[in-house]
Design an enzyme around this catalytic site. Structure first.
Site, PDB file in Angstrom:
ATOM      1  N   GLU A   1       2.167  55.617  99.397  1.00 17.45           N
ATOM      2  CA  GLU A   1       2.502  55.945  98.017  1.00 17.45           C
ATOM      3  C   GLU A   1       1.504  55.187  97.158  1.00 17.45           C
ATOM      4  O   GLU A   1       1.431  53.957  97.233  1.00 17.45           O
ATOM      5  CB  GLU A   1       3.936  55.531  97.689  1.00 17.45           C
TER       6      GLU A   1
ATOM      7  N   CYS B   1       6.293  52.486  89.607  1.00 10.58           N
ATOM      8  CA  CYS B   1       5.429  53.592  90.015  1.00 10.58           C
ATOM      9  C   CYS B   1       5.801  54.887  89.307  1.00 10.58           C
ATOM     10  O   CYS B   1       5.016  55.838  89.308  1.00 10.58           O
ATOM     11  CB  CYS B   1       5.489  53.771  91.525  1.00 10.58           C
TER      12      CYS B   1
END
Length: 507
Positions: free
Chosen positions: A243, A280
């Site tokens: 990620e 994020c």
């Protein structure tokens, strides 16, 4: 020795932890490889027992974990307590999924005649991939670190885990590992089920260790590329689930700006500045209509930014990067509001709001800035909006604030093509841990089609395997004839567990 830094003050503390040597990594991985062979022979319900024991161990240690993490991250006790609860919930949810067994994707095709002639007996399900290397993230010391989703996913799959402690919170990582290790011993699992290494060189050695079968990573694009380069040097390639980077665009339609502009401004401010903007899923770009309602929304947002205190960032590198990226972005997108400038020591920065016209928006303005900064892009119509949106890289999320009557078909189609989760009339920060969740997206958000949050994250650390004409005695219990306690597809028909099998298991 490895140092720990308090981001609130910048003060360093000797942890007494030495960087792991190449020999340390080799020994740790060897123990994991041995554990993998032992775990493969265990009933999946024993795996669920381990996950539940970890949840209990983490819950009992919550106060100690939060105290250490608060000093190493500056994220605040309330946020960290919530994160521990999330980790505990995640392990328990995965335990339920392992007991239910549907994630195994079990299928049986009995031998017999087919339109293509006689066919053999074939049975298939997912099996553990092998020892998994997990790299924790700086911004989630529990939920995406040692006690995080990658660890829970790998253990649920039946794989041992070797953790790379994050340099921003080494003591939190060490304490979290001790919580894991205690649970492993209580549950009667082999010691190599969980291991940990420290230091950048150890991380490189870890991904190159021959017995490591997969890597889970949450972090920057640059760090991911370095690890991918190290993996590329292996004689035997392995999957790398990363990620990486996400701008998370948020779009407000003209009708939404007119109807609830002040409310949206307040929510957007909270989403941008929460946890120091170090999530994020933080919206990095907000598309706001270039009309009077949009002006009012931006004015409200600017007032909120001006009243914001300086944010504590996780480490010196992130704080320096924030300043550099803010300076680059402000060359084309002027700063129209800033929060309080840092006056106290530590890694503190001022929140910032930048603004530019959609016609002037370029790819350079879509750089992710990890911290409390958002770029507002003002658009005149849908054509203007979509043209600017085309210049944004794919993201984990996208958000649309709209009102009934808005024609959203074209916009949704475009946004959906470059994101992994589409949020309506809300904010993308906050990711529910559930069966339906997807936390992933097209490159550069991730380099995979899998999610890293939710039950289906387990799929990353499993591989399909088929048995052909196998004796019943060598088959996993989930694939043998008779009643089963898991969902299966038998001769093409989905079958659910027999009540007698489930009752027997519960008893």
């Amino acid at each position: 020795m490895i140092l720990s830094h308090d981001p609130r003050t910048g003060e360093a503390e000797d942890t007494g932890i030495a960087p792991s040597s190449a020999e340390d990594v080799e020994r740790t991985v060897a123990r994991a490889a041995q554990a993998a062979r032992e775990l493969a022979a265990l009933d999946r319900h024993r795996r669920a027992d381990l996950l539940e024991t970890i949840a209990e161990s983490a819950e009992a240690s919550a106060a100690d974990l939060v105290a250490v993490a608060a000093r190493e991250t500056g994220l605040g006790v309330e946020r960290l307590e919530g994160e521990v609860r999330r980790s505990v919930f995640q392990f328990r949810l995965f335990a339920k999924a392992v007991r239910e067994g549907g994630f195994l994707e079990a299928a049986i095709d009995h031998a017999g005649p087919t339109p293509l002639g006689p066919a053999p007996d074939v049975r298939r399900m997912l099996i553990p991939i092998g020892p998994v290397a997990v790299f924790g993230s700086s911004n989630f010391p529990f939920a995406f670190s040692v006690l995080g989703g990658d660890t829970a996913s790998a253990l649920a799959a039946g794989d041992p885990v070797v953790l790379k402690a994050h340099s921003s919170h080494p003591q939190t990582s060490a304490l979290s590992h001790s919580v894991l290790r205690a649970a492993v011993l209580i549950a009667g699992f082999p010691e190599g089920t969980v291991g940990i290494v420290f230091g950048q060189e150890a991380g490189r050695a870890l991904v190159q260790a021959p017995d490591i079968a997969a890597v889970g990573f949450t972090g920057s694009l640059g760090a991911a590329e370095a690890l991918q380069s190290a993996i590329a040097e292996r004689p035997k390639p392995i999957p790398f689930y990363g990620e990486l980077s996400s701008i998370n665009p948020l779009i407000v339609t003209p009708a939404a700006a007119r109807r609830r502009g002040a409310e949206i401004a307040r929510g957007l401010h909270g989403s941008v500045t929460g946890s120091g903007g170090q999530l994020c899923t933080k919206p990095g770009i907000a598309f706001i209509p270039a009309d009077t309602a949009g002006d009012a929304l931006v004015s409200e947002l600017a007032d909120s930014i001006r009243q914001s205190p300086a944010a504590v960032l996780l480490n010196a590198r992130i704080a320096a990067s924030y300043g550099e990226i803010r300076a680059r972005l402000s060359e084309g997108a002027p700063v129209i509001a800033t929060g309080a400038e840092a006056s106290d020591p530590g890694y503190r920065v001022a929140p910032a709001l930048l603004e530019l016209d959609a016609a002037d928006f370029r790819e350079a303005h879509a750089e992710e800035c990890f911290g409390p900064l958002v770029v507002v892009v003002r658009y005149r119509d849908e054509t203007d909006l979509i043209a600017a949106f085309e210049r944004i890289p794919a993201s984990l999320t996208a958000t649309i604030h709209s009102e009934p009557g808005d024609a959203l078909g074209t916009l949704i189609a475009r946004v959906q093509a470059s994101s992994g989760r589409l949020v309506f009339d809300g904010y993308p920060t906050g990711v529910r841990v559930s069966w339906a969740q997807n936390h992933g997206g097209p490159w550069p958000a991730t380099n995979t089609q899998h999610t890293s949050v939710g039950v289906t994250a387990v799929r990353r650390f499993l591989r399909p395997f088929a048995w052909q004409d196998a004796p019943q005695s060598v088959l996993p219990v989930e694939l043998r004839d008779g009643d089963a306690d898991i969902p299966r597809r038998v001769d093409g028909v989905l079958t659910m567990p027999a009540l007698s099998a489930v009752a027997g298991r519960v008893a």
